[in-house]
Enzyme design. Structure first.
Site, PDB file in Angstrom:
ATOM      1  N   CYS A   8       5.074  -5.570  -9.369  1.00  0.00           N
ATOM      2  CA  CYS A   8       4.841  -5.234 -10.865  1.00  0.00           C
ATOM      3  C   CYS A   8       5.703  -3.976 -11.363  1.00  0.00           C
ATOM      4  CB  CYS A   8       3.406  -5.015 -11.281  1.00  0.00           C
ATOM      5  SG  CYS A   8       2.643  -3.460 -10.843  1.00  0.00           S
ATOM      6  N   ASN A  11       3.261  -0.583 -10.149  1.00  0.00           N
ATOM      7  CA  ASN A  11       2.683  -0.451  -8.955  1.00  0.00           C
ATOM      8  C   ASN A  11       1.238   0.443  -9.008  1.00  0.00           C
ATOM      9  OD1 ASN A  11       2.752   0.578  -5.390  1.00  0.00           O
ATOM     10  ND2 ASN A  11       2.025  -1.377  -6.341  1.00  0.00           N
ATOM     11  N   CYS A  13      -1.293  -0.599 -11.717  1.00  0.00           N
ATOM     12  CA  CYS A  13      -2.114  -1.537 -12.527  1.00  0.00           C
ATOM     13  C   CYS A  13      -2.301  -2.779 -11.679  1.00  0.00           C
ATOM     14  CB  CYS A  13      -1.616  -1.656 -13.950  1.00  0.00           C
ATOM     15  SG  CYS A  13      -1.694  -0.050 -14.857  1.00  0.00           S
ATOM     16  N   ARG A  14      -1.240  -3.607 -12.214  1.00  0.00           N
ATOM     17  CA  ARG A  14      -1.276  -5.169 -11.705  1.00  0.00           C
ATOM     18  C   ARG A  14      -1.252  -5.388 -10.219  1.00  0.00           C
ATOM     19  NH1 ARG A  14       2.800  -7.013 -16.032  1.00  0.00           N
ATOM     20  NH2 ARG A  14       3.630  -4.970 -15.274  1.00  0.00           N
ATOM     21  N   SER A  15       0.009  -4.993  -9.619  1.00  0.00           N
ATOM     22  CA  SER A  15       0.210  -5.339  -8.303  1.00  0.00           C
ATOM     23  C   SER A  15      -0.638  -4.884  -7.240  1.00  0.00           C
ATOM     24  CB  SER A  15       1.726  -4.902  -7.778  1.00  0.00           C
ATOM     25  OG  SER A  15       2.025  -3.747  -7.969  1.00  0.00           O
ATOM     26  N   ASP A 123       0.747  -6.650 -19.068  1.00  0.00           N
ATOM     27  CA  ASP A 123       0.593  -5.412 -18.636  1.00  0.00           C
ATOM     28  C   ASP A 123      -0.635  -4.433 -19.364  1.00  0.00           C
ATOM     29  OD1 ASP A 123       1.001  -2.777 -17.358  1.00  0.00           O
ATOM     30  OD2 ASP A 123       3.027  -2.935 -17.569  1.00  0.00           O
TER      31      ASP A 123
HETATM   32  P1  4NP Z   1       1.751  -2.026 -14.044  1.00  0.00           P
HETATM   33  O1  4NP Z   1       1.665  -1.143 -15.255  1.00  0.00           O
HETATM   34  O2  4NP Z   1       3.181  -2.303 -13.695  1.00  0.00           O
HETATM   35  O3  4NP Z   1       1.029  -3.129 -14.036  1.00  0.00           O
HETATM   36  O4  4NP Z   1       1.555  -0.815 -12.709  1.00  0.00           O
HETATM   37  C1  4NP Z   1       2.112   0.066 -15.544  1.00  0.00           C
HETATM   38  C2  4NP Z   1       2.331   1.230 -15.117  1.00  0.00           C
HETATM   39  C3  4NP Z   1       2.984   2.155 -15.740  1.00  0.00           C
HETATM   40  C4  4NP Z   1       4.162   2.013 -16.374  1.00  0.00           C
HETATM   41  C5  4NP Z   1       4.394   0.889 -16.712  1.00  0.00           C
HETATM   42  C6  4NP Z   1       3.823  -0.305 -16.478  1.00  0.00           C
HETATM   43  N1  4NP Z   1       5.035   3.199 -16.910  1.00  0.00           N
HETATM   44  O5  4NP Z   1       5.968   2.781 -17.714  1.00  0.00           O
HETATM   45  O6  4NP Z   1       4.935   4.182 -16.289  1.00  0.00           O
END
Ligand code: 4NP
Length: 155
Positions: A8, A11, A13-15, A123
């Site tokens: 994702c 790394n 939240c989702r992955s 997200d």
């Molecule tokens: P993820 O969520 O891609 O599901 O881990 C996010 C975590 C952090 C950020 C964006 C999405 N960020 O911009 O820092």
């Protein structure tokens, strides 16, 4: 060994949620010796950071175990190392391609491509809704496991 990398943006939240949901499914089927499962980011934003508390809270709520997590970014060499590189949304796939180059061996998928209703996984970093994300991830991981079974990839 079937090597799976969930990817994702951050790394956190989702992955990692997909990593631990899928590890749990595989363990419950007694298939853990056949798999190597990990997760990675496409961005540098959260490198070295632990999972988001929303992800951990959701995993705790549903009783899925997890270990220490440190966000890491996907590397070009990961393309050779893994058999399935699975993004959460369309933009992840574009970013993965930018890092690994061409998908010459057709290893790149979007998680909900394995569901009956292909779509992106929102997200929760932006939506704040870890429950919908969890449900989508379970749907995608279930579809992925069904696919591996139907294609006789799991021995
Ligand atoms: P993820 O969520 O891609 O599901 O881990 C996010 C975590 C952090 C950020 C964006 C999405 N960020 O911009 O820092």
């Amino acid at each position: 060994m079937i090597k799976v990398l969930f990817v994702c943006l951050g790394n956190i939240c989702r992955s990692p949620m997909a990593e631990y949901v899928f590890k749990d499914m595989i363990k419950k089927k007694g298939l853990e010796k056949q798999f190597y499962i990990a997760s990675a980011a496409t961005s540098y934003e959260e490198i070295g950071n632990d999972m988001h508390y929303g992800t951990k809270d959701k995993l705790d709520e549903v009783g899925i175990p997890y270990t220490d997590h440190k966000a890491r970014r996907i590397e070009k060499q990961d393309y050779e190392k893994y058999d399935y590189i699975i993004g959460m949304e369309e933009s992840n796939l574009r970013n993965i391609l930018r890092i690994v180059g061409k998908d010459k061996d057709k290893k790149l998928y979007k998680l909900l491509d394995f569901s009956k209703n292909p779509r992106d996984i929102a997200d929760p970093w932006y939506t704040g809704n870890f429950t919908v994300t969890y449900q989508d991830i379970v749907e995608g991981c279930t579809g992925f496991l069904d696919y591996l079974e139907k294609e006789n990839i799991i021995k």
